[in-house]
Design a protein around this motif. Structure first.
Motif, PDB file in Angstrom:
ATOM      1  N   ARG A  23      39.456  24.719  65.584  1.00  0.00           N
ATOM      2  CA  ARG A  23      40.767  24.431  66.149  1.00  0.00           C
ATOM      3  C   ARG A  23      41.399  25.656  66.794  1.00  0.00           C
ATOM      4  NH1 ARG A  23      44.675  21.437  62.150  1.00  0.00           N
ATOM      5  NH2 ARG A  23      45.898  21.458  64.087  1.00  0.00           N
ATOM      6  N   TYR A  24      41.044  26.840  66.290  1.00  0.00           N
ATOM      7  CA  TYR A  24      41.715  28.045  66.770  1.00  0.00           C
ATOM      8  C   TYR A  24      40.704  29.084  67.232  1.00  0.00           C
ATOM      9  CZ  TYR A  24      45.094  25.657  63.838  1.00  0.00           C
ATOM     10  OH  TYR A  24      45.871  24.700  63.259  1.00  0.00           O
ATOM     11  N   PRO A  26      40.409  33.023  69.555  1.00  0.00           N
ATOM     12  CA  PRO A  26      41.218  34.237  69.743  1.00  0.00           C
ATOM     13  C   PRO A  26      42.411  33.997  70.659  1.00  0.00           C
ATOM     14  CG  PRO A  26      38.903  34.796  69.804  1.00  0.00           C
ATOM     15  CD  PRO A  26      38.970  33.300  69.727  1.00  0.00           C
ATOM     16  N   GLY A  27      43.578  34.428  70.188  1.00  0.00           N
ATOM     17  CA  GLY A  27      44.790  34.281  70.963  1.00  0.00           C
ATOM     18  C   GLY A  27      45.589  33.030  70.650  1.00  0.00           C
ATOM     19  N   ASP A  28      44.990  32.076  69.929  1.00  0.00           N
ATOM     20  CA  ASP A  28      45.690  30.829  69.610  1.00  0.00           C
ATOM     21  C   ASP A  28      46.657  31.023  68.443  1.00  0.00           C
ATOM     22  OD1 ASP A  28      44.225  29.559  71.554  1.00  0.00           O
ATOM     23  OD2 ASP A  28      42.801  28.626  70.163  1.00  0.00           O
ATOM     24  N   ALA A  29      47.750  30.270  68.489  1.00  0.00           N
ATOM     25  CA  ALA A  29      48.642  30.190  67.330  1.00  0.00           C
ATOM     26  C   ALA A  29      47.975  29.314  66.272  1.00  0.00           C
ATOM     27  CB  ALA A  29      49.984  29.607  67.743  1.00  0.00           C
ATOM     28  N   SER A 327      37.068  38.965  65.601  1.00  0.00           N
ATOM     29  CA  SER A 327      38.073  38.818  66.655  1.00  0.00           C
ATOM     30  C   SER A 327      37.497  38.185  67.914  1.00  0.00           C
ATOM     31  CB  SER A 327      38.682  40.180  67.002  1.00  0.00           C
ATOM     32  OG  SER A 327      37.726  41.031  67.610  1.00  0.00           O
ATOM     33  N   ALA A 328      36.167  38.127  67.984  1.00  0.00           N
ATOM     34  CA  ALA A 328      35.529  37.539  69.163  1.00  0.00           C
ATOM     35  C   ALA A 328      35.475  36.023  69.103  1.00  0.00           C
ATOM     36  CB  ALA A 328      34.110  38.100  69.316  1.00  0.00           C
ATOM     37  N   TYR A 329      35.716  35.431  67.920  1.00  0.00           N
ATOM     38  CA  TYR A 329      35.548  33.979  67.827  1.00  0.00           C
ATOM     39  C   TYR A 329      36.644  33.258  67.045  1.00  0.00           C
ATOM     40  CZ  TYR A 329      33.319  35.357  63.377  1.00  0.00           C
ATOM     41  OH  TYR A 329      33.050  35.910  62.147  1.00  0.00           O
ATOM     42  N   ARG A 330      37.564  33.973  66.400  1.00  0.00           N
ATOM     43  CA  ARG A 330      38.623  33.280  65.674  1.00  0.00           C
ATOM     44  C   ARG A 330      39.959  33.976  65.886  1.00  0.00           C
ATOM     45  NH1 ARG A 330      36.979  34.785  59.395  1.00  0.00           N
ATOM     46  NH2 ARG A 330      38.052  36.786  59.287  1.00  0.00           N
ATOM     47  N   SER A 331      41.032  33.223  65.701  1.00  0.00           N
ATOM     48  CA  SER A 331      42.364  33.761  65.906  1.00  0.00           C
ATOM     49  C   SER A 331      42.684  34.823  64.860  1.00  0.00           C
ATOM     50  CB  SER A 331      43.400  32.632  65.821  1.00  0.00           C
ATOM     51  OG  SER A 331      44.710  33.156  65.828  1.00  0.00           O
ATOM     52  N   ALA A 332      43.331  35.883  65.314  1.00  0.00           N
ATOM     53  CA  ALA A 332      43.718  36.954  64.399  1.00  0.00           C
ATOM     54  C   ALA A 332      44.791  36.490  63.423  1.00  0.00           C
ATOM     55  CB  ALA A 332      44.219  38.158  65.196  1.00  0.00           C
ATOM     56  N   GLU A 333      45.450  35.374  63.716  1.00  0.00           N
ATOM     57  CA  GLU A 333      46.518  34.880  62.842  1.00  0.00           C
ATOM     58  C   GLU A 333      45.990  34.139  61.620  1.00  0.00           C
ATOM     59  OE1 GLU A 333      49.403  32.550  64.811  1.00  0.00           O
ATOM     60  OE2 GLU A 333      49.809  34.005  66.393  1.00  0.00           O
ATOM     61  N   GLU A 334      44.713  33.748  61.643  1.00  0.00           N
ATOM     62  CA  GLU A 334      44.206  32.904  60.570  1.00  0.00           C
ATOM     63  C   GLU A 334      44.366  33.543  59.193  1.00  0.00           C
ATOM     64  OE1 GLU A 334      40.725  30.311  62.822  1.00  0.00           O
ATOM     65  OE2 GLU A 334      40.342  31.259  60.897  1.00  0.00           O
ATOM     66  N   ARG A 335      44.030  34.811  59.096  1.00  0.00           N
ATOM     67  CA  ARG A 335      44.087  35.483  57.788  1.00  0.00           C
ATOM     68  C   ARG A 335      45.502  35.463  57.216  1.00  0.00           C
ATOM     69  NH1 ARG A 335      41.726  41.487  56.254  1.00  0.00           N
ATOM     70  NH2 ARG A 335      42.705  41.658  54.200  1.00  0.00           N
ATOM     71  N   ASP A 336      46.502  35.746  58.057  1.00  0.00           N
ATOM     72  CA  ASP A 336      47.878  35.795  57.582  1.00  0.00           C
ATOM     73  C   ASP A 336      48.451  34.417  57.306  1.00  0.00           C
ATOM     74  OD1 ASP A 336      47.864  38.568  57.759  1.00  0.00           O
ATOM     75  OD2 ASP A 336      48.596  38.563  59.826  1.00  0.00           O
TER      76      ASP A 336
END
Length: 430
Positions: A23-24, A26-29, A327-336
């Motif tokens: 669903r998410y 890189p760069g996605d909310a 960071s090449a395949y998933r949003s950086a926001e996922e962890r937080d």
């Protein structure tokens, strides 16, 4: 007749494949609100001796104990004493400190490879505490917490990571693929899912001998797509083997998200239903829930109730390994944004809520553990690091396979040593 067939073919809808897509990117909310996280304490706890089918509603539920208030709720609360809780907290924090220093060691060129388990510590440390000390563990490659929970020396682990002269595996394994016969910890394999039939086989052998030791094995959710997973599940169910299958659903298998292993269609715990074995789905970031589920499955196996599949629903907070860039395949926001929090913080907050711990004690312990890892690292580095030249003697690569070395391997060994003497006269150790 041919014309009729052609006419029917033209009227049929075209077939199409479905390709899973996360669903998410890189760069996605990120919004995890659709996960349907359950309330702690709402899940019923069936008796360990129940029919497997009584657990099937729990395969689509999520067993949780710790609430946002830091307190334990419901029938799955294992009611552990404060000393045990503090020990589990300490070991999870130690795993995290160990991961941090070994990650930096890899970046410094001291070893070739490392894998962190940040966010997944409870699935190994707390699960191991729920087992007997001599139960056989068949791990995957992210279960360093199992060894640490059983007291394995950090220096020995680092020797193996560095493949130095102190490495008891003599440099024959990829870094982080440990083994300890003394602690009933089976050799980690780089081949996915091979440990599952091995665990089932051990459990069957233990039962056939009338022994009391059960087996527990760990595997990532992506590896449940391997044939070995299905073979192990079939044998375990048919022969009622005393084995626990821990599926660590951390949402990602390297760069492939869990949908490629079937997560879009059903939970991984639901696979137990098709085989007729007991299944549980547990909050993998809840240390008390992990302990309770593993203890339930261990008690069931030990009383000849048969195997259990546990899906630990968690999140891989770091990359797959030091060779991976998430960071090449998933949003950086996922962890937080992950809604189940962090297992170390949740157990710390629980102890504080009980009046058995404090932020100051946690800070002091973290500093102590970091120094402990640092000291073990310095001791291991005296045995050598990657490319340092302090390795096992070259001839040992031909040992430990045959009781008596066959003639053709003797010739190969002699030839290899002779060529090495010519090329590296100062570096050869006989």
């Amino acid at each position: 007749m041919a014309d009729a067939t052609d006419e029917q073919g033209r009227n049929r809808p075209k077939l199409a494949l479905h390709v899973p897509e996360p669903r998410y990117r890189p760069g996605d909310a990120v919004d995890f609100s659709d996960l349907g996280i359950t309330q702690p304490g709402d899940q019923p706890r069936p008796d360990e001796a129940c029919e497997a089918k009584e657990t099937y509603p729990l395969c689509d539920d999520l067993i949780r104990v710790l609430g946002d208030d830091g307190k334990a709720h419901g029938p799955w609360d294992p009611r552990l004493d404060a000393d045990t809780l503090r020990r589990m907290l300490r070991e999870m924090a130690l795993v995290r400190a160990f991961d941090g220093r070994m990650y930096r060691a890899q970046r410094q060129g001291k070893t070739s490879f490392y894998m962190k388990c940040t966010g997944e510590e409870a699935t190994s440390v707390c699960a191991t505490h729920a087992l007997a000390g001599d139960d056989m563990i068949f791990p995957s490659y992210r279960q360093q917490g199992c060894l640490i929970a059983r007291g394995y020396a950090l220096e020995e682990m680092i020797n193996q990571i560095y493949s130095n002269k102190g490495d008891k595996l003599k440099g024959r394994q990829l870094p982080i693929m440990y083994c300890s016969k003394r602690l009933s910890f089976f050799t980690i394999s780089g081949n996915l899912a091979t440990q599952l039939p091995q665990a089932t086989g051990f459990a069957m052998a233990s039962a056939s001998k009338g022994d009391s030791r059960i087996a527990a094995t760990w595997v990532g959710e992506g590896s449940t797509a391997e044939g070995d997973f299905h073979s192990a599940m079939t044998f375990a169910t048919v022969y009622n083997a005393p084995v626990i299958f821990n599926v660590i659903n951390n949402q990602w298998a390297i760069s492939s998200f869990s949908g490629f292993a079937g997560a879009e269609r059903a939970t991984f715990a639901a696979r137990a239903i098709g085989y007729g074995m007991a299944g549980l789905r547990v909050d993998g970031n809840d240390p008390l829930a992990v302990y309770a589920a593993e203890r339930w499955a261990a008690d069931r196996a030990r009383s000849n109730g048969g195997p259990t599949l546990i899906e630990h629903f968690t999140y891989r907070a770091e990359g797959h390994s030091t060779s991976d860039d998430p960071s090449a395949y998933r949003s950086a926001e996922e962890r937080d944004e992950w809604p189940l929090g962090d297992p170390v913080m949740r157990l710390k907050n629980h102890l504080i809520a009980l009046g058995e711990w404090s932020e100051e004690q946690q800070e002091a312990q973290d500093a102590e553990l970091d120094q402990m890892v640092k000291d073990a690292q310095k001791a291991a580095e005296k045995n050598g690091i990657l490319g340092h030249g302090l390795h096992h003697p070259f001839a040992t690569m031909f040992e430990d396979v045959f009781e008596e070395l066959p003639w053709h391997l003797e010739e190969q060994s002699e030839q290899a040593i002779r060529e090495r003497e010519i090329k590296f006269p100062e570096g050869l150790k006989k």
